[in-house]
Design a protein around this motif. Structure first.
Motif, PDB file in Angstrom:
ATOM      1  N   ARG A  12       0.840  -1.200   0.000  1.00 17.32           N
ATOM      2  CA  ARG A  12       0.000   0.000   0.000  1.00 17.32           C
ATOM      3  C   ARG A  12       0.870   1.243   0.000  1.00 17.32           C
ATOM      4  N   LEU A  68       2.987   1.567   3.499  1.00 14.38           N
ATOM      5  CA  LEU A  68       4.095   2.525   3.469  1.00 14.38           C
ATOM      6  C   LEU A  68       3.729   3.899   4.019  1.00 14.38           C
ATOM      7  N   LEU A 115       4.254   4.600 -10.600  1.00 11.71           N
ATOM      8  CA  LEU A 115       4.669   3.341 -11.230  1.00 11.71           C
ATOM      9  C   LEU A 115       3.819   2.999 -12.448  1.00 11.71           C
ATOM     10  N   VAL A 120       8.930   0.208  -4.070  1.00  9.86           N
ATOM     11  CA  VAL A 120       9.735   1.414  -4.256  1.00  9.86           C
ATOM     12  C   VAL A 120       9.641   2.245  -2.983  1.00  9.86           C
ATOM     13  N   PHE A 155     -13.819  13.498  -4.007  1.00 12.96           N
ATOM     14  CA  PHE A 155     -13.298  12.137  -4.147  1.00 12.96           C
ATOM     15  C   PHE A 155     -12.738  11.661  -2.803  1.00 12.96           C
ATOM     16  N   TYR A 204      -5.690   2.722 -19.258  1.00 12.16           N
ATOM     17  CA  TYR A 204      -4.720   3.088 -18.216  1.00 12.16           C
ATOM     18  C   TYR A 204      -4.910   2.126 -17.054  1.00 12.16           C
TER      19      TYR A 204
HETATM   20  C1  LIG Z   1      -9.470   9.664  -6.394  1.00 10.91           C
HETATM   21  C2  LIG Z   1      -8.436   9.216  -7.392  1.00 10.91           C
HETATM   22  C3  LIG Z   1      -7.815  10.149  -8.206  1.00 10.91           C
HETATM   23  C4  LIG Z   1      -6.869   9.755  -9.137  1.00 10.91           C
HETATM   24  N1  LIG Z   1      -6.288  10.705  -9.949  1.00 10.91           N
HETATM   25  C5  LIG Z   1      -5.326  10.321 -10.820  1.00 10.91           C
HETATM   26  C6  LIG Z   1      -4.655  11.294 -11.625  1.00 10.91           C
HETATM   27  O1  LIG Z   1      -4.925  12.480 -11.560  1.00 10.91           O
HETATM   28  N2  LIG Z   1      -3.706  10.861 -12.491  1.00 10.91           N
HETATM   29  C7  LIG Z   1      -3.374   9.552 -12.597  1.00 10.91           C
HETATM   30  O2  LIG Z   1      -2.493   9.220 -13.382  1.00 10.91           O
HETATM   31  N3  LIG Z   1      -3.983   8.604 -11.840  1.00 10.91           N
HETATM   32  C8  LIG Z   1      -4.947   8.973 -10.964  1.00 10.91           C
HETATM   33  N4  LIG Z   1      -5.580   8.026 -10.214  1.00 10.91           N
HETATM   34  C9  LIG Z   1      -5.205   6.619 -10.370  1.00 10.91           C
HETATM   35  C10 LIG Z   1      -3.976   6.368  -9.495  1.00 10.91           C
HETATM   36  O3  LIG Z   1      -2.822   6.671 -10.236  1.00 10.91           O
HETATM   37  C11 LIG Z   1      -3.940   4.894  -9.052  1.00 10.91           C
HETATM   38  O4  LIG Z   1      -5.085   4.607  -8.315  1.00 10.91           O
HETATM   39  C12 LIG Z   1      -2.678   4.609  -8.248  1.00 10.91           C
HETATM   40  O5  LIG Z   1      -2.526   3.214  -8.166  1.00 10.91           O
HETATM   41  C13 LIG Z   1      -2.750   5.200  -6.860  1.00 10.91           C
HETATM   42  O6  LIG Z   1      -1.544   5.024  -6.186  1.00 10.91           O
HETATM   43  P1  LIG Z   1      -1.557   4.729  -4.615  1.00 10.91           P
HETATM   44  O7  LIG Z   1      -0.159   4.572  -4.186  1.00 10.91           O
HETATM   45  O8  LIG Z   1      -2.412   5.720  -3.940  1.00 10.91           O
HETATM   46  O9  LIG Z   1      -2.335   3.349  -4.624  1.00 10.91           O
HETATM   47  P2  LIG Z   1      -2.230   2.004  -3.794  1.00 10.91           P
HETATM   48  O10 LIG Z   1      -3.625   1.527  -3.664  1.00 10.91           O
HETATM   49  O11 LIG Z   1      -1.450   2.168  -2.558  1.00 10.91           O
HETATM   50  O12 LIG Z   1      -1.439   1.062  -4.780  1.00 10.91           O
HETATM   51  C14 LIG Z   1      -1.860   0.821  -6.101  1.00 10.91           C
HETATM   52  C15 LIG Z   1      -0.946  -0.238  -6.725  1.00 10.91           C
HETATM   53  O13 LIG Z   1       0.402   0.237  -6.733  1.00 10.91           O
HETATM   54  C16 LIG Z   1       1.242  -0.583  -5.928  1.00 10.91           C
HETATM   55  N5  LIG Z   1       2.100   0.308  -5.133  1.00 10.91           N
HETATM   56  C17 LIG Z   1       1.733   1.413  -4.466  1.00 10.91           C
HETATM   57  N6  LIG Z   1       2.800   2.009  -3.915  1.00 10.91           N
HETATM   58  C18 LIG Z   1       3.853   1.243  -4.232  1.00 10.91           C
HETATM   59  C19 LIG Z   1       5.237   1.336  -3.961  1.00 10.91           C
HETATM   60  N7  LIG Z   1       5.750   2.359  -3.258  1.00 10.91           N
HETATM   61  N8  LIG Z   1       6.052   0.376  -4.449  1.00 10.91           N
HETATM   62  C20 LIG Z   1       5.553  -0.651  -5.167  1.00 10.91           C
HETATM   63  N9  LIG Z   1       4.257  -0.792  -5.458  1.00 10.91           N
HETATM   64  C21 LIG Z   1       3.419   0.162  -4.999  1.00 10.91           C
HETATM   65  C22 LIG Z   1       0.283  -1.387  -5.083  1.00 10.91           C
HETATM   66  O14 LIG Z   1       0.814  -2.594  -4.704  1.00 10.91           O
HETATM   67  C23 LIG Z   1      -0.924  -1.555  -5.974  1.00 10.91           C
HETATM   68  O15 LIG Z   1      -0.729  -2.600  -6.884  1.00 10.91           O
HETATM   69  C24 LIG Z   1      -6.528   8.393  -9.263  1.00 10.91           C
HETATM   70  C25 LIG Z   1      -7.152   7.447  -8.444  1.00 10.91           C
HETATM   71  C26 LIG Z   1      -8.093   7.857  -7.520  1.00 10.91           C
HETATM   72  C27 LIG Z   1      -8.773   6.827  -6.671  1.00 10.91           C
END
Ligand SMILES: Cc1cc2nc3c(=O)[nH]c(=O)nc-3n(C[C@H](O)[C@H](O)[C@H](O)COP(=O)(O)OP(=O)(O)OC[C@H]3O[C@@H](n4cnc5c(N)ncnc54)[C@H](O)[C@@H]3O)c2cc1C
Length: 490
Positions: A115, A135, A187, A242, A349, A445
């Protein structure tokens, strides 16, 4: 549908106020010989108390088990649809903790979730019965004004990256909701309002620290382990955890021409037809993209969100024809702090809503696409976008592992609600809207939604190289809760 009903069922668009989006160890391990858990391939296994204690003692950060007061909070991610119960949650304090946790999962053949910011729409950052590496405590951001670089830990949020960079008069591409994590976001690619000028976020990554499946802490860049560095720029969480990203920053005047222009939905055809003609001719400085939704105060609307990263008077000239298409109900475009738009959707959101989304890449605008968007419009579903083109398109298809370089725009179909009884209805509505537009889309995407069966095809020409690198660094597919790449045999 009355206002209360609407708020229970869907996203709604608004302008000045943003885009409302609604329509140490637990005790157990100390008293039992083992706890039930789930293996990498879904089998029921047992984790001995002794092994858990050993891991806990090796960690500087806390380990959280069921029964711990923090357990429910720690397992909760952004999308309220995903109510999963990991066997163990580790909150690393540093990279060594991450290495211990990764090695523990590997040695016990234990399902592993990572996470970052917890914004995975399909809920891949939490799991039932496995180990969750959370994390959230590794969330520091450091900016070096001289080198114009930012270093963000893997659990930092986009708002922290923006705030730290802007405080030094710089910026990099970051997404449109500030509580999204840098981890998953970066990523998978990273779309934001500056990507036509500066490229996707992956195009701005200059280095990273990653803990791979063997537990090793590696620093990677274009010069150090270049294959792995290439793979993490679009290949998602497939290659390890990462713990730090290093981003290129760009000098930036934070007061920018920005805001939303809103018209009643009756003007949607005129606005979209104009936009379809004009989109390709906008400068790299201009971000402008359409949203269609029901607004609690204004009813059904079409909105154009704007950020102009340049001389405001030039931006005004570029916007003039769009503004003249029809008389807006609201024109909120003005010179204001960039963070106004970067946080404008944060509440809408908000954490805990139930949500479902689909998306696809649009290579070109056509009359057929405009007609379909209008005919299929459903007020229960929020039509949003991520504009591409510009610098995104100028990067070669396989220069990074993000290959959807020739899209003009990504369209996102999302619904949000609170009542679990509405799950089926809202998921079906979102899928129906998406299906009507699908003939105009090519690729998607996988940071927003993905279907395991389609992952290989969607990575396109990058897949074979990704599979080879996956085979080298994660032959057992420990990192599988993502848009998964099958490790190629070595
Ligand atoms: C409200 C909302 C707004 C968004 N807006 C945008 C936007 O403006 N532009 C855009 O491009 N995308 C956007 N997204 C999509 C977003 O890029 C993905 O949901 C992304 O996976 C979120 O990253 P997170 O670290 O919060 O997610 P997490 O739920 O923590 O992780 C998502 C995935 O990435 C992996 N992961 C996370 N952190 C790491 C790490 N440090 N190392 C290795 N693996 C990791 C996890 O294992 C999982 O598979 C949005 C999503 C939401 C829900």
């Amino acid at each position: 549908m009355d206002r209360r009903q609407f708020c229970k069922t869907s996203f709604a668009a608004s302008l000045a106020v943003g885009t409302p989006f609604l329509a140490g160890c637990g005790r157990r391990a100390a008293t039992e010989a083992s706890i039930p858990a789930v293996s990498l391939d879904g089998a029921e296994i047992e984790l001995s108390n002794a092994a858990i204690q050993e891991l806990s003692q090796a960690l500087s950060g806390p380990m959280i088990l069921s029964g711990h007061p923090e357990y429910d909070r720690a397992r909760t991610i952004w999308n309220g649809m995903h109510d999963k119960r990991p066997a163990l949650i580790v909150r690393p304090a540093n990279s060594t903790d991450v290495s211990h946790a990764v090695s523990f999962a590997r040695d016990h053949n234990l399902l592993l979730a990572v996470r970052g910011g917890g914004h995975s729409w399909p809920g891949k950052s939490v799991c039932d019965g496995g180990l969750m590496i959370d994390l959230s405590q590794m969330n520091g951001v450091m900016v070096d004004r001289d080198t114009q670089r930012a270093r963000a830990q893997g659990g930092a949020l986009l708002g922290q990256l923006d705030a730290a960079s802007l405080a030094q008069g710089m910026v990099t591409t970051a997404g449109v909701v500030s509580h999204t994590g840098v981890g998953g976001y970066t990523l998978g690619g990273g779309f934001g309002r500056l990507n036509r000028k500066y490229g996707l976020t992956v195009d701005n990554v200059r280095g990273a620290e990653i803990i791979t499946a063997d537990g090793e802490v590696r620093r990677i860049s274009a010069d150090q382990e270049p294959d792995l560095f290439w793979a993490i720029r679009g290949g998602g969480g497939n290659f390890g955890v990462v713990t730090e990203f290093e981003y290129q920053l760009h000098p930036f005047e934070r007061n920018v021409l920005s805001g939303s222009i809103v018209w009643p939905i009756e003007n949607a055809r005129d606005v979209l037809e104009y936009y379809a003609e004009a989109a390709e001719s906008y400068s790299d400085e201009m971000y402008v993209g359409p949203v269609m939704a029901r607004n609690p105060d204004l009813g059904d609307v079409i909105v154009m969100d704007v950020v102009y990263n340049g001389d405001p008077s030039e931006g005004e000239k570029e916007l003039a024809a769009l503004r003249a298409v029809a008389t807006p109900a609201v024109d909120g475009v003005m010179i204001q702090d960039y963070m106004v738009m970067q946080t404008i959707n944060d509440v809408a959101f908000g954490h805990g809503i139930r949500s479902y989304a689909k998306n696809g890449m649009i290579k070109e605008w056509s009359q057929g696409l405009v007609d379909a968007l209008i005919e299929a419009y459903d007020p229960r579903v929020f039509l949003a976008n991520h504009v591409a083109g510009g610098a995104v398109k100028r990067v070669g298809e396989t220069d990074t592992a993000f290959t959807h370089r020739n899209a003009e725009i990504m369209l996102v179909f999302a619904s949000g609600w609170q009542d679990a009884e509405m799950d089926d209805e809202l998921i079906a509505a979102t899928r129906a809207y998406y299906t009507a537009i699908e003939p105009f889309m090519g690729g998607y995407y996988d940071n927003i939604d993905f279907d395991g069966a389609e992952a290989a095809g969607n990575y396109g020409p990058a897949y074979a190289r990704l599979a080879r690198i996956k085979g080298q660094y994660d032959p057992g597919n420990l990192f599988r809760l993502n848009s998964n790449i099958e490790p190629a045999a070595g």
